[in-house]
Design a protein around this motif. Structure first.
Motif, PDB file in Angstrom:
ATOM      1  N   GLN A 208     -52.909 -11.439 -13.055  1.00 42.39           N
ATOM      2  CA  GLN A 208     -53.200 -10.482 -13.867  1.00 42.39           C
ATOM      3  C   GLN A 208     -52.295  -9.162 -12.446  1.00 42.39           C
ATOM      4  O   GLN A 208     -52.078  -8.293 -13.431  1.00 42.39           O
ATOM      5  CB  GLN A 208     -54.795  -9.975 -13.387  1.00 42.39           C
ATOM      6  N   ASP A 209     -52.404  -9.505 -11.440  1.00 40.19           N
ATOM      7  CA  ASP A 209     -51.544  -8.902 -10.554  1.00 40.19           C
ATOM      8  C   ASP A 209     -49.981  -9.136 -11.006  1.00 40.19           C
ATOM      9  O   ASP A 209     -49.479  -7.710 -11.128  1.00 40.19           O
ATOM     10  CB  ASP A 209     -50.821  -9.769  -9.297  1.00 40.19           C
ATOM     11  N   VAL A 210     -49.415  -9.615 -11.679  1.00 39.23           N
ATOM     12  CA  VAL A 210     -47.932  -9.176 -12.398  1.00 39.23           C
ATOM     13  C   VAL A 210     -48.194  -8.307 -13.689  1.00 39.23           C
ATOM     14  O   VAL A 210     -47.503  -6.461 -13.392  1.00 39.23           O
ATOM     15  CB  VAL A 210     -47.501 -10.664 -12.461  1.00 39.23           C
ATOM     16  N   ALA A 211     -49.286  -8.423 -14.070  1.00 39.37           N
ATOM     17  CA  ALA A 211     -49.480  -7.788 -15.426  1.00 39.37           C
ATOM     18  C   ALA A 211     -50.036  -6.350 -15.130  1.00 39.37           C
ATOM     19  O   ALA A 211     -49.480  -5.989 -15.489  1.00 39.37           O
ATOM     20  CB  ALA A 211     -50.590  -8.300 -16.431  1.00 39.37           C
ATOM     21  N   LEU A 212     -50.519  -5.831 -14.293  1.00 40.14           N
ATOM     22  CA  LEU A 212     -51.040  -5.372 -13.487  1.00 40.14           C
ATOM     23  C   LEU A 212     -49.296  -4.155 -13.119  1.00 40.14           C
ATOM     24  O   LEU A 212     -49.330  -2.551 -13.340  1.00 40.14           O
ATOM     25  CB  LEU A 212     -52.073  -4.419 -13.326  1.00 40.14           C
ATOM     26  N   ALA A 213     -49.329  -4.684 -12.912  1.00 45.75           N
ATOM     27  CA  ALA A 213     -47.956  -4.524 -12.242  1.00 45.75           C
ATOM     28  C   ALA A 213     -46.459  -3.935 -12.913  1.00 45.75           C
ATOM     29  O   ALA A 213     -45.985  -2.448 -12.754  1.00 45.75           O
ATOM     30  CB  ALA A 213     -47.079  -5.065 -11.221  1.00 45.75           C
ATOM     31  N   VAL A 214     -46.723  -4.537 -13.793  1.00 40.47           N
ATOM     32  CA  VAL A 214     -45.647  -3.807 -15.555  1.00 40.47           C
ATOM     33  C   VAL A 214     -46.303  -2.695 -16.135  1.00 40.47           C
ATOM     34  O   VAL A 214     -45.388  -2.024 -16.368  1.00 40.47           O
ATOM     35  CB  VAL A 214     -45.531  -5.068 -15.788  1.00 40.47           C
ATOM     36  N   ILE A 215     -47.499  -2.930 -16.466  1.00 41.26           N
ATOM     37  CA  ILE A 215     -48.284  -1.787 -17.000  1.00 41.26           C
ATOM     38  C   ILE A 215     -48.599  -0.033 -15.941  1.00 41.26           C
ATOM     39  O   ILE A 215     -48.529   0.473 -16.798  1.00 41.26           O
ATOM     40  CB  ILE A 215     -49.935  -1.908 -16.965  1.00 41.26           C
ATOM     41  N   GLY A 216     -48.601  -0.677 -14.912  1.00 38.81           N
ATOM     42  CA  GLY A 216     -48.966   0.716 -13.883  1.00 38.81           C
ATOM     43  C   GLY A 216     -47.197   1.065 -14.203  1.00 38.81           C
ATOM     44  O   GLY A 216     -46.735   2.856 -13.805  1.00 38.81           O
ATOM     45  N   ALA A 217     -45.745   0.906 -14.228  1.00 40.61           N
ATOM     46  CA  ALA A 217     -44.566   0.967 -13.750  1.00 40.61           C
ATOM     47  C   ALA A 217     -44.421   1.474 -15.528  1.00 40.61           C
ATOM     48  O   ALA A 217     -43.383   2.263 -15.794  1.00 40.61           O
ATOM     49  CB  ALA A 217     -43.732  -0.201 -13.792  1.00 40.61           C
ATOM     50  N   VAL A 218     -44.919   0.601 -16.739  1.00 42.98           N
ATOM     51  CA  VAL A 218     -44.119   1.115 -17.610  1.00 42.98           C
ATOM     52  C   VAL A 218     -44.809   2.337 -18.928  1.00 42.98           C
ATOM     53  O   VAL A 218     -44.656   3.464 -19.868  1.00 42.98           O
ATOM     54  CB  VAL A 218     -44.150   0.359 -18.488  1.00 42.98           C
ATOM     55  N   PHE A 219     -46.202   2.196 -18.668  1.00 43.49           N
ATOM     56  CA  PHE A 219     -47.499   2.802 -19.956  1.00 43.49           C
ATOM     57  C   PHE A 219     -47.438   4.668 -19.697  1.00 43.49           C
ATOM     58  O   PHE A 219     -47.099   4.522 -20.529  1.00 43.49           O
ATOM     59  CB  PHE A 219     -48.938   2.426 -19.405  1.00 43.49           C
ATOM     60  N   ASN A 220     -47.034   5.072 -18.764  1.00 42.55           N
ATOM     61  CA  ASN A 220     -46.801   7.090 -19.019  1.00 42.55           C
ATOM     62  C   ASN A 220     -46.078   7.390 -19.116  1.00 42.55           C
ATOM     63  O   ASN A 220     -46.455   8.157 -19.608  1.00 42.55           O
ATOM     64  CB  ASN A 220     -48.038   7.012 -17.455  1.00 42.55           C
ATOM     65  N   SER A 221     -44.591   6.239 -18.785  1.00 43.06           N
ATOM     66  CA  SER A 221     -43.977   6.992 -19.796  1.00 43.06           C
ATOM     67  C   SER A 221     -43.727   6.398 -21.025  1.00 43.06           C
ATOM     68  O   SER A 221     -42.542   6.793 -21.724  1.00 43.06           O
ATOM     69  CB  SER A 221     -42.646   6.459 -18.411  1.00 43.06           C
TER      70      SER A 221
END
Length: 765
Positions: A208-221
């Motif tokens: 979940q830590d890896v997933a949240l790091a990726v989601i935080g980086a890509v979602f808004n853009s």
């Protein structure tokens, strides 16, 4: 930790990332000339899509899947729709799980009535039926159905089995109906974005830590929106198959279309342990592969994460949060006030700070993301010999399947959890959508589940009830539990390396799961409960359409939870009209009444009543439109009225088709948006006969405005994508342009017919 390349990239030999414009370097590494057109065929995604495409043209895919899956708040409406369209038997394996309405505690008998319907349908049409509490939908599919090179379609948005080499897609029920009727899943060839993993996670850092790091980086853009995420790089082999599944299932929260991972010995061992060695084959990119974007992830740099309310992308390191928790929580409160608007609920988190440390009220480890074997083992190891305490803080653990629970019982892990004060429950998705372990008002729950949208924990802001969810990994949830509920990253407890062997025992499945694929019994009667209703009739697209905007939403994103709430409303998803009463109930409580009023106007106009007899408002609108060129030549008999919703970016989150169908049964005719958050929500609108309009820029209309689209049927028949429309004002009108974007021939035909049901009936006749 996570870096997004600004351009596309070549991947050579699976290990050299070469950015766009460096074709010469890629050719040098490959030892031959390279081109983007040829290299795009080198992705894993291309090979799987090509094997399942029936169109003969990769640019316009027509996909047939290997299997389907649904749970008990979607399969009834899907089977009812397919049945109304001429279904005789399931032509491919269709797994019906019962992991959402499992508790049978809301709405009297109706949840269990749905389960009996599902079992009778599995018998009648030849399906696979997984009883309640046996497994959450995605764990069962990993254990029993996913395999390398396969494609699976599910009616849950988190249908993701890429970690096991399966391209899986979560869509609304209409797309599953098409597969059941021998039709195809039609899309343009999607963007494929590489996710290049390097390094190895440190102890205490979970999926979940890896997933949240990726989601935080890509979602808004929108970096991976409607794309396939393809996980490559040497870091993949540093993750167990179970760990990969935990990252993979969360890719839905990036707004991507699907995901796929390269496969290796870890996947081979996973499938072998589940008695399915034959489903393994090694999947890797070709010598040269082209990706439309590349997400670079250093696994060793990932730290324990928290996603604060109200979206998984609102993610940051727990360490950073603890350093500045007051300011961060005040910003969350400010955002919540804007989101909640004028409700009775008063949302506050800063009151939970004690000497600068955040004390949470509840911990949950559950479902397809949190309840896996290694996550529960990791949590138990951190809690061994400790106590969750006897105060307000509580911890619940939901193992994801009976086989997982069985192994945890055999090795003593369940004993360790119970001794620490955790409550162990059965396989159930409830905490993920607000139907299990609902916290008290004012509470903050930390959960290893998939979403933390508003009201996902079951609160009702309109009634003064408000709680919130922050997403975390099971490891840090356990660390927090062991620390009296004070937010604590797992790395603070000096966790050991994770090395746990898993022994899968399918005895619970062999004794309880009904496996009827290939053996339908057409004589089996379907079992209908009192809440299971047929779909009402839906009219075809009229010659001329007059829309009233009955809900006007200006939030940056509107989730499907806001369009049709989850939680207790799930009990009514087998009853189209009953469920429709909850449409937008937590976002725009006046919507249902206004939509019904327009529906009544439409009925009266169709019956030949004069506009003045129906409503002074309607008479005034038609009078204003009288000045529209050609309006005087239009017969009112050829004009139909319908309601519409305007939202800037609707449809984030769940695949549930009811977010669209509820609008439709209340007389909805269209959505108008700047963009649609997901492909699946747009598809749901289309499959229920509503026009997915797009509007560039700020609207010149508002709630209560009427919009006239003359000649819409003929324009749709001609394949036009732009429509002249007129906003009625007091004694005047304003011309605007609405667009639909590209529609396939079948999509236009469904809209013209008024719904997928109507379309299939017409084809059959």
């Amino acid at each position: 930790m996570v870096r997004l390349l600004e351009q596309g990239a070549y991947l050579v030999d699976g290990k050299h990332v070469v950015v766009e414009g460096a074709g010469a370097k890629a050719a040098e590494l490959a030892g031959r000339p390279v081109s983007r057109e040829e290299a795009r065929k080198g992705t894993i995604s291309w090979s799987i899509l090509e094997a399942h495409n029936t169109s003969g043209a990769m640019e316009r895919l027509k996909i047939r899947f290997d299997a389907l899956t649904s749970h008990d708040i979607t399969y009834v409406s899907i089977i009812q729709t397919a049945r109304a369209s001429g279904l005789e038997s399931f032509p491919l394996p269709y797994v019906l799980t019962n992991c959402h309405n499992s508790l049978c505690a809301v709405g009297g008998t109706i949840n269990e009535d749905d389960h009996l319907f599902g079992l009778s349908a599995a018998r009648k049409y030849g399906g696979i039926y997984v009883p309640a509490h046996m497994a959450v939908i995605h764990m069962y599919m990993r254990e029993a159905m996913a395999g390398c090179g396969k494609m699976i379609l599910g009616s849950d948005s988190h249908t993701r089995y890429g970690a096991l080499g399966t391209l899986a897609v979560g869509e609304g029920g209409g797309e599953l109906v098409k597969q059941l009727l021998g039709q195809t899943y039609d899309i343009a060839y999607p963007r494929v974005v590489g996710v290049y993993l390097t390094g190895k996670p440190r102890p205490g850092v979970g999926p979940q830590d890896v997933a949240l790091a990726v989601i935080g980086a890509v979602f808004n853009s929108g970096y991976v929106k409607n794309s396939i995420m393809e996980f490559v790089g040497d870091g993949v082999s540093n993750l167990s198959a179970d760990y990969r599944c935990g990252v993979d299932v969360m890719t839905t929260e990036t707004a991507c279309l699907s995901s796929i991972w390269r496969t290796d010995g870890n996947v081979k061992d996973f499938l072998a342990a589940h008695g399915r060695s034959g489903d393994f084959r090694e999947l890797n990119p070709g010598k040269v592969a082209w990706y439309d974007g590349m997400v670079m992830v250093d696994l060793a740099a990932v730290k324990p994460m928290i996603a604060l309310p109200f979206h998984p992308s609102n993610a940051m390191e727990i360490e950073r949060f603890n350093e500045n928790s007051g300011d961060i929580l005040r910003e969350v409160e400010r955002s919540a006030a804007e989101l909640l608007g004028n409700t009775k609920a008063k949302f506050s988190l800063t009151g939970k700070l004690e000497k600068g440390r955040l004390r949470v009220d509840q911990g949950i480890i559950a479902g397809c993301s949190g309840g896996t074997y290694t996550n529960v083992m990791a949590a138990a190891s951190l809690l061994k010999g400790k106590s969750t305490g006897s105060g307000e803080f509580s911890l619940s653990v939901y193992p994801s399947s009976q086989p997982v629970l069985l192994e945890l019982v055999k090795n003593g892990t369940i004993t360790e959890l119970m001794m620490a004060g955790a409550v162990v429950r059965t396989a159930f998705c409830g905490p993920c959508f607000g139907a299990g372990d609902v916290p008290a008002s004012g509470s903050l729950s930390i959960r290893h589940t998939t979403r933390n949208f508003p009201n996902r924990e079951g609160s009702k802001p309109g009634e003064g009830q408000i709680a919130a969810v922050a997403l975390m990994d099971a490891r840090s949830i356990a660390a927090t539990a062991a620390n009296g509920g004070f937010l604590t990253p797992a790395t603070d407890l000096d966790p050991a390396e994770e090395r746990w062997e898993y022994h899968f025992d399918d005895t619970p499945y062999r004794n309880r799961v009904y496996s009827g694929f290939g053996s339908p019994d057409s004589g089996t009667p379907l079992v209908f409960g009192p809440n299971i209703a047929d779909w009402p009739e839906m009219p075809p697209l009229p010659d001329h359409l007059l829309l009233k905007v009955v809900s006007f939403i200006t939030d940056p994103v509107t989730t499907t939870d806001e369009l049709i709430p989850s939680g207790e409303t799930a009990s009514f998803r087998s009853n189209p009209l009953g469920l429709a009463e909850f449409t937008l109930s937590r976002k725009d409580p006046s919507y249902v009444g206004k939509a019904k009023e327009v529906r009544a106007f439409a009925k009266a106009l169709a019956e030949g009543k004069a506009p003045g007899e129906i409503s002074p408002e309607l008479e005034e609108v038609l009078s204003a439109l009288g000045a529209v060129p050609g309006f005087g030549e239009i017969s009112l008999k050829s004009v139909s009225l319908a309601s519409a919703v305007y939202a800037r970016k609707p449809g984030d989150g769940s695949a549930r088709e009811q977010a669209a169908s509820c609008q439709r049964v209340l007389g909805g005719g269209a959505n108008i948006a700047r963009e649609y958050a997901t492909k699946r929500y747009r598809s749901n609108l289309i499959n229920w006969g509503m026009v997915p309009f797009l509007l560039h820029g700020d609207p010149s209309f508002s709630a209560g405005s009427w919009i006239f689209i003359p000649g819409i049927r003929q324009a749709m028949e001609r394949g036009e994508m732009e429509f002249s429309a007129y906003v009625a004002g007091k004694g005047s009108f304003e011309k605007i342009t609405l667009e639909t974007g590209v529609l396939t021939e079948d999509e236009r035909a469904v809209i013209l017919a008024g719904s997928l049901i109507n379309y299939n009936r017409e084809r059959k006749s």
